[in-house]
Design an enzyme around this catalytic site. Structure first.
Site, short mmCIF file in Angstrom:
data_model
loop_
_atom_site.label_atom_id
_atom_site.label_comp_id
_atom_site.label_asym_id
_atom_site.label_seq_id
_atom_site.Cartn_x
_atom_site.Cartn_y
_atom_site.Cartn_z
N PRO A 89 76.18 70.71 67.49
CA PRO A 89 77.40 71.17 66.83
C PRO A 89 78.63 70.94 67.70
CG PRO A 89 76.00 73.03 67.44
CD PRO A 89 75.24 71.79 67.75
N GLU A 116 69.42 77.00 72.30
CA GLU A 116 70.86 76.87 72.62
C GLU A 116 71.20 75.44 73.01
OE1 GLU A 116 71.21 80.25 71.21
OE2 GLU A 116 73.02 79.34 72.07
N ARG A 158 70.52 52.91 55.28
CA ARG A 158 70.92 52.41 53.97
C ARG A 158 71.95 51.28 54.07
NH1 ARG A 158 75.77 54.24 51.93
NH2 ARG A 158 75.12 53.96 49.75
N ASP A 173 80.91 52.28 48.76
CA ASP A 173 80.67 53.70 49.04
C ASP A 173 81.96 54.50 49.04
OD1 ASP A 173 78.00 53.90 49.53
OD2 ASP A 173 78.16 53.47 51.65
N1 LIG Z 1 75.28 70.99 63.22
C1 LIG Z 1 74.27 71.07 64.16
N2 LIG Z 1 73.68 72.18 64.57
C2 LIG Z 1 72.73 71.96 65.54
C3 LIG Z 1 71.97 72.93 66.18
C4 LIG Z 1 71.07 72.53 67.14
BR1 LIG Z 1 70.04 73.84 68.03
C5 LIG Z 1 70.89 71.20 67.49
C6 LIG Z 1 71.65 70.24 66.86
C7 LIG Z 1 72.56 70.63 65.89
S1 LIG Z 1 73.64 69.67 64.94
#
Ligand SMILES: Nc1nc2cc(Br)ccc2s1
Length: 243
Positions: A89, A116, A158, A173
């Site tokens: 994230p 984490e 794709r 697209d």
């Molecule tokens: N939006 C995302 N959330 C996460 C959580 C973790 Br734990 C690993 C990768 C990602 S990509």
């Protein structure tokens, strides 16, 4: 293209062998290998995580296990044709443009974090030796990187030649011209008193193209004004600006 995925939940990646992606594998357009991170543990508990330095909630994935796994999967990193992708994230946004960029990679190696996340030194170590992308699929937090890998692999594969039945699909697209796609219709001509827009049945291809462009501009302005603002100055012609 060869795709490797390292994860503690290999079964999460089973959809990679279904439908369009499965057919691409069967046709030899891509190779896919999924690896269980725990295969590189050496303790009876097959530990892959530990408490975070500095305290705080949750657990962090151990660098030693990841290092052994990625060394084994990537192979010699000198002149490696692989890109290492770490879904997180806290990463750069995954976009259609990045998907296009990755289509030229000989290999994509995905490291699926959980808990984490992965000890930062894993990214730091490999980033000294090969391209490493820390990438987010959106401003929300999942439980692990596996779902993000499914999203990114589908978006990239794709685009590869021969994967989609009609190459025009990828060329037209959403985002291909910087805009969202407009609405699509098929039979019946009227459904629950809702008609197909008459222009689409007119046979006037120029009018259809103009109508579709107008609907795409309207939709983009309504739902993603940021995309409009990001267009190069010459992207919109006079007719576009009249919408
Ligand atoms: N939006 C995302 N959330 C996460 C959580 C973790 Br734990 C690993 C990768 C990602 S990509």
């Amino acid at each position: 293209m060869r795709i490797d995925v390292v994860t503690i939940f290999p079964s999460y990646l089973a959809p990679l062998r279904e439908a369009l992606l499965g057919r691409a594998i069967d046709r030899g357009l891509i190779e896919v290998a999924v690896h269980d991170l725990r295969d590189w543990t050496h303790d009876v508990h097959q530990a892959v995580d530990d408490s975070p330095y500095g305290g705080g909630p949750g657990m962090v994935m151990k660098p030693q296990v990841w290092g052994e796994a990625l060394d084994s999967v990537i192979g010699p990193v000198i002149d490696s044709p692989a890109r290492l992708v770490v879904p997180t994230p806290a990463g750069r946004p995954f976009t259609q443009q990045l998907a296009h960029e990755w289509t030229s990679a000989e290999r994509l190696v995905f490291a699926c974090g959980r808990y984490e996340g992965i000890d930062q030194r894993v990214v730091d170590h490999y980033a000294q030796r090969m391209p490493v992308d820390e990438v987010s699929i959106g401003d929300y937090v999942l439980v692990g990187g596996e779902v993000a890998v499914l999203v990114m692999v589908e978006a990239v594969v794709r685009l590869l030649p021969g994967v989609l039945g009609n190459p025009r699909s990828a060329a037209e697209d959403s985002f291909s011209d910087g805009l969202l796609e407009g609405p699509a219709y098929t039979r019946p001509e009227v459904w629950r008193d809702l008609p197909v827009p008459p222009v689409l049945r007119s046979g006037d291809h120029a009018a259809v193209d103009r109508w579709r462009r107008d609907r795409a501009l309207e939709r983009t302005a309504r739902l993603r004004p940021d995309l409009l603002a990001a267009l190069p100055p010459d992207a919109l012609d006079e007719a576009d600006r009249a919408v």
